[in-house]
Design a protein around this motif. Structure first.
Motif, PDB file in Angstrom:
ATOM      1  N   GLU A 112      -8.264  -9.812   8.877  1.00 39.31           N
ATOM      2  CA  GLU A 112      -6.821  -9.617   8.974  1.00 39.31           C
ATOM      3  C   GLU A 112      -6.263  -9.309   7.596  1.00 39.31           C
ATOM      4  O   GLU A 112      -6.660  -9.913   6.598  1.00 39.31           O
ATOM      5  N   VAL A 113      -5.361  -8.323   7.538  1.00 39.81           N
ATOM      6  CA  VAL A 113      -4.789  -7.915   6.258  1.00 39.81           C
ATOM      7  C   VAL A 113      -3.272  -8.018   6.323  1.00 39.81           C
ATOM      8  O   VAL A 113      -2.648  -7.785   7.364  1.00 39.81           O
ATOM      9  N   THR A 114      -2.691  -8.390   5.181  1.00 34.82           N
ATOM     10  CA  THR A 114      -1.245  -8.466   5.020  1.00 34.82           C
ATOM     11  C   THR A 114      -0.867  -7.745   3.730  1.00 34.82           C
ATOM     12  O   THR A 114      -1.716  -7.140   3.074  1.00 34.82           O
ATOM     13  N   SER A 115       0.395  -7.825   3.365  1.00 38.17           N
ATOM     14  CA  SER A 115       0.893  -7.105   2.189  1.00 38.17           C
ATOM     15  C   SER A 115       0.087  -7.440   0.938  1.00 38.17           C
ATOM     16  O   SER A 115      -0.151  -8.611   0.622  1.00 38.17           O
ATOM     17  N   GLY A 116      -0.361  -6.399   0.245  1.00 40.10           N
ATOM     18  CA  GLY A 116      -1.127  -6.566  -0.986  1.00 40.10           C
ATOM     19  C   GLY A 116      -2.625  -6.564  -0.799  1.00 40.10           C
ATOM     20  O   GLY A 116      -3.370  -6.545  -1.785  1.00 40.10           O
ATOM     21  N   ASP A 117      -3.107  -6.559   0.449  1.00 41.78           N
ATOM     22  CA  ASP A 117      -4.550  -6.617   0.703  1.00 41.78           C
ATOM     23  C   ASP A 117      -5.178  -5.225   0.677  1.00 41.78           C
ATOM     24  O   ASP A 117      -4.574  -4.234   1.109  1.00 41.78           O
ATOM     25  N   LEU A 118      -6.407  -5.177   0.186  1.00 38.90           N
ATOM     26  CA  LEU A 118      -7.225  -3.968   0.206  1.00 38.90           C
ATOM     27  C   LEU A 118      -8.383  -4.164   1.175  1.00 38.90           C
ATOM     28  O   LEU A 118      -9.024  -5.216   1.179  1.00 38.90           O
ATOM     29  N   VAL A 119      -8.651  -3.172   1.999  1.00 43.69           N
ATOM     30  CA  VAL A 119      -9.778  -3.238   2.920  1.00 43.69           C
ATOM     31  C   VAL A 119     -10.500  -1.897   2.899  1.00 43.69           C
ATOM     32  O   VAL A 119      -9.877  -0.839   2.740  1.00 43.69           O
ATOM     33  N   VAL A 120     -11.833  -1.949   3.020  1.00 42.29           N
ATOM     34  CA  VAL A 120     -12.676  -0.752   3.034  1.00 42.29           C
ATOM     35  C   VAL A 120     -13.344  -0.637   4.398  1.00 42.29           C
ATOM     36  O   VAL A 120     -13.773  -1.637   4.979  1.00 42.29           O
ATOM     37  N   TRP A 121     -13.406   0.578   4.932  1.00 45.09           N
ATOM     38  CA  TRP A 121     -14.118   0.823   6.181  1.00 45.09           C
ATOM     39  C   TRP A 121     -14.727   2.216   6.110  1.00 45.09           C
ATOM     40  O   TRP A 121     -14.351   3.031   5.263  1.00 45.09           O
ATOM     41  N   GLY A 168      -8.030  -9.361 -11.176  1.00 44.37           N
ATOM     42  CA  GLY A 168      -9.105  -8.524 -11.686  1.00 44.37           C
ATOM     43  C   GLY A 168      -8.966  -7.043 -11.376  1.00 44.37           C
ATOM     44  O   GLY A 168      -7.858  -6.515 -11.210  1.00 44.37           O
ATOM     45  N   VAL A 169     -10.125  -6.378 -11.266  1.00 44.85           N
ATOM     46  CA  VAL A 169     -10.157  -4.927 -11.065  1.00 44.85           C
ATOM     47  C   VAL A 169      -9.528  -4.542  -9.728  1.00 44.85           C
ATOM     48  O   VAL A 169      -8.878  -3.501  -9.612  1.00 44.85           O
ATOM     49  N   GLY A 170      -9.708  -5.381  -8.710  1.00 44.30           N
ATOM     50  CA  GLY A 170      -9.100  -5.087  -7.411  1.00 44.30           C
ATOM     51  C   GLY A 170      -7.594  -4.994  -7.493  1.00 44.30           C
ATOM     52  O   GLY A 170      -6.966  -4.149  -6.834  1.00 44.30           O
ATOM     53  N   SER A 171      -6.984  -5.834  -8.315  1.00 45.29           N
ATOM     54  CA  SER A 171      -5.534  -5.779  -8.515  1.00 45.29           C
ATOM     55  C   SER A 171      -5.139  -4.467  -9.183  1.00 45.29           C
ATOM     56  O   SER A 171      -4.137  -3.843  -8.816  1.00 45.29           O
ATOM     57  N   LEU A 172      -5.931  -4.031 -10.172  1.00 44.57           N
ATOM     58  CA  LEU A 172      -5.660  -2.750 -10.828  1.00 44.57           C
ATOM     59  C   LEU A 172      -5.776  -1.593  -9.843  1.00 44.57           C
ATOM     60  O   LEU A 172      -4.977  -0.648  -9.868  1.00 44.57           O
ATOM     61  N   LEU A 173      -6.782  -1.667  -8.960  1.00 50.42           N
ATOM     62  CA  LEU A 173      -6.967  -0.612  -7.965  1.00 50.42           C
ATOM     63  C   LEU A 173      -5.784  -0.559  -7.004  1.00 50.42           C
ATOM     64  O   LEU A 173      -5.305   0.530  -6.661  1.00 50.42           O
ATOM     65  N   ALA A 174      -5.288  -1.723  -6.580  1.00 43.64           N
ATOM     66  CA  ALA A 174      -4.147  -1.762  -5.662  1.00 43.64           C
ATOM     67  C   ALA A 174      -2.911  -1.127  -6.308  1.00 43.64           C
ATOM     68  O   ALA A 174      -2.220  -0.314  -5.685  1.00 43.64           O
ATOM     69  N   VAL A 175      -2.654  -1.488  -7.568  1.00 43.46           N
ATOM     70  CA  VAL A 175      -1.512  -0.917  -8.285  1.00 43.46           C
ATOM     71  C   VAL A 175      -1.689   0.589  -8.460  1.00 43.46           C
ATOM     72  O   VAL A 175      -0.743   1.380  -8.300  1.00 43.46           O
ATOM     73  N   HIS A 176      -2.913   0.997  -8.764  1.00 38.14           N
ATOM     74  CA  HIS A 176      -3.212   2.417  -8.964  1.00 38.14           C
ATOM     75  C   HIS A 176      -2.966   3.218  -7.679  1.00 38.14           C
ATOM     76  O   HIS A 176      -2.345   4.294  -7.720  1.00 38.14           O
ATOM     77  N   LEU A 177      -3.441   2.708  -6.527  1.00 37.35           N
ATOM     78  CA  LEU A 177      -3.248   3.423  -5.262  1.00 37.35           C
ATOM     79  C   LEU A 177      -1.770   3.538  -4.914  1.00 37.35           C
ATOM     80  O   LEU A 177      -1.318   4.579  -4.413  1.00 37.35           O
ATOM     81  N   LEU A 178      -1.012   2.474  -5.159  1.00 38.84           N
ATOM     82  CA  LEU A 178       0.419   2.518  -4.865  1.00 38.84           C
ATOM     83  C   LEU A 178       1.112   3.546  -5.749  1.00 38.84           C
ATOM     84  O   LEU A 178       1.922   4.344  -5.273  1.00 38.84           O
ATOM     85  N   ALA A 179       0.783   3.561  -7.052  1.00 38.00           N
ATOM     86  CA  ALA A 179       1.378   4.540  -7.962  1.00 38.00           C
ATOM     87  C   ALA A 179       0.952   5.954  -7.590  1.00 38.00           C
ATOM     88  O   ALA A 179       1.757   6.892  -7.646  1.00 38.00           O
TER      89      ALA A 179
END
Length: 338
Positions: A112-121, A168-179
Motif C-alpha cells: 500500500e502506498v500513500t503520499s511521498g511513497d515510491l514503488v517500482v513495478w 537517503g537517496v530514495g528521498s532525493l529520487l522522490a524530490v527529483h521526480l516531482l521536480a
C-alpha cells in the motif's frame, strides 16, 4: 464507441493532456481503460465506473522514456496473463505518489502506498491496483532496454516493491521526480538526454538498497515452468521456441522476454541443457554401452558434428575425452565410436 480511436492518436504525441470530463458517461469505463493502456502498457478495468468518476492524465516523452502524471478517483485495474502476453517490450515503472492512497496486489500479498511513497513495478508481472482515495501520482515509464543500456552494471530488471523514499537517496529520487514532472515541459530536447542519465543514475543507486518483494514473482514462476517443460522434452528434435510458447499458453514475444530477464536466450538454454545431460550420460556407467552418437541423438541433437563441435566449445574437451577421463570410463571400447 467514437472516442477511443481519437484517444489512441492523441496519446502517441510527445505531450498529451486528457480529462474524462470530455467523455460521455456511458463511455467512461472503456475510455479510462484505453488511457491506462496507452500510458502504462495494457490494463483492464474490470468494474464499471460511476457517473461521478473523475480522472485526468498528462503524458510526456522523456529521452526514450515517458513521464505520466495521473489524478483519479477510486477505481480498480489489473494486468492479467492475457495483458502481459501482449507486451513485446519490458518496461520498468517508478511511481511517486503525491496524494491519496493506492494498493497494489500480487497473489495473496500486496503493498500500500500513500503520499511521498515510491514503488517500482515491471510490465512482465501480473498485478492489480486499487485506488482507495483520490490519487495523485507521477510515474516514470522506462523501457528495460534503455535502463540496461544506461546502467550496464544492472543485469536484471528490479524486483517490485517499495523504495525507501523518506530518507537517503530514495528521498532525493522522490524530490527529483516531482521536480522533473513540474519542469519537463520547459526542458529543451537537447538537454533531456543529460537529465535522463542523471535520473537513471539516481534510480540505480536507490534500487541498490531496495529490499526485494516476494509478491512480484509471477514471471519467475512462469520461467521456472517453461524451463521444466524444456527439460522434460529435451529428447524431442522439434523442441523450439514456437512450440514451447504454444505448449505454455504464452506468446513467443513473452517467452523471449522471460529469458531476457535471466540474460539468456531460449535456444541457448535448450543447447546448454542438452549438452549437460549428454555430458552426464557420458560419465554414467549406466550408459557406457551406448555410442557417443546414440547419446547425442537420444537428447535431441540431429547432427553428430554439431554436437561434437558445441560440446568442445562448452567443456574444452571432446565427448570421447570426457568419457575416457571418467572413473568408469570405457577407453578403447566400441562405446567411443561416433
Amino acid at each position: 464507441m467514437e472516442e477511443a480511436p481519437r484517444l489512441e492518436t492523441d496519446l502517441q504525441n510527445a505531450f498529451t493532456e486528457w480529462s474524462i470530463d470530455e467523455i460521455p458517461t456511458n463511455d467512461r469505463t472503456d475510455a479510462w481503460q484505453d488511457v491506462l493502456s496507452h500510458s502504462y502498457r495494457e490494463w483492464q478495468v474490470p468494474q464499471r465506473l460511476p457517473a461521478t468518476f473523475y480522472a485526468s492524465v498528462k503524458q510526456h516523452d522523456f529521452a526514450g522514456a515517458g513521464i505520466v502524471e495521473t489524478i483519479c478517483d477510486p477505481c480498480v485495474g489489473q494486468r492479467k496473463r492475457a495483458q502481459v502476453r501482449h507486451d513485446d517490450e519490458l518496461y520498468v515503472g517508478v511511481q511517486l505518489t503525491t496524494g491519496g492512497r493506492e494498493r497494489f496486489r500480487i497473489g495473496d500479498s500486496g503493498v500500500e502506498v500513500t503520499s511521498g511513497d515510491l514503488v517500482v513495478w515491471t510490465t512482465d508481472q501480473e498485478v492489480q491496483f486499487e485506488v482507495l482515495e483520490r490519487l495523485h501520482k507521477v510515474t516514470l515509464m522506462i523501457p528495460w532496454s534503455v535502463m540496461r543500456e544506461r546502467l550496464p552494471e544492472r543485469k536484471q530488471p528490479p524486483s517490485g516493491g517499495k523504495i525507501e523514499s523518506h530518507t537517503g537517496v530514495g528521498s532525493l529520487l522522490a524530490v527529483h521526480l516531482l521536480a522533473l514532472s513540474n519542469q519537463i515541459e520547459s526542458l529543451d530536447q537537447t538537454v533531456q538526454a543529460s537529465v535522463s542519465r542523471s535520473t537513471l543514475e539516481l534510480l540505480g543507486i536507490a534500487l541498490s538498497g531496495q529490499q526485494p518483494s516476494a509478491t512480484f514473482d509471477a514471471s519467475a514462476a512462469m520461467l521456472r515452468r517453461v524451463k521444466d517443460f524444456i527439460l522434460r522434452h529435451l529428447h524431442e528434435e522439434d523442441l523450439n521456441p514456437t512450440r514451447i510458447a504454444e505448449a505454455n499458453n504464452i506468446s513467443l514475444r513473452y517467452l523471449h522476454m522471460l529469458f531476457q530477464r535471466s540474460d539468456m536466450t531460449v535456444s541457448g538454454f535448450i543447447l546448454d541443457s542438452r549438452l549437460h545431460v549428454c555430458k552426464e550420460a557420458l560419465i554414467d556407467p549406466a550408459f557406457q554401452r551406448l555410442q557417443i552418437s546414440e547419446i547425442a541423438f537420444r537428447w535431441g541433437f540431429n547432427s553428430i558434428s554439431h554436437f561434437c563441435r558445441t560440446f568442445r566449445q562448452r567443456y574444452g574437451a571432446s565427448p570421447g575425452d570426457v568419457r575416457r577421463a571418467a572413473p568408469s570410463g570405457t577407453s578403447g571400447s566400441d562405446a567411443d565410436i561416433v
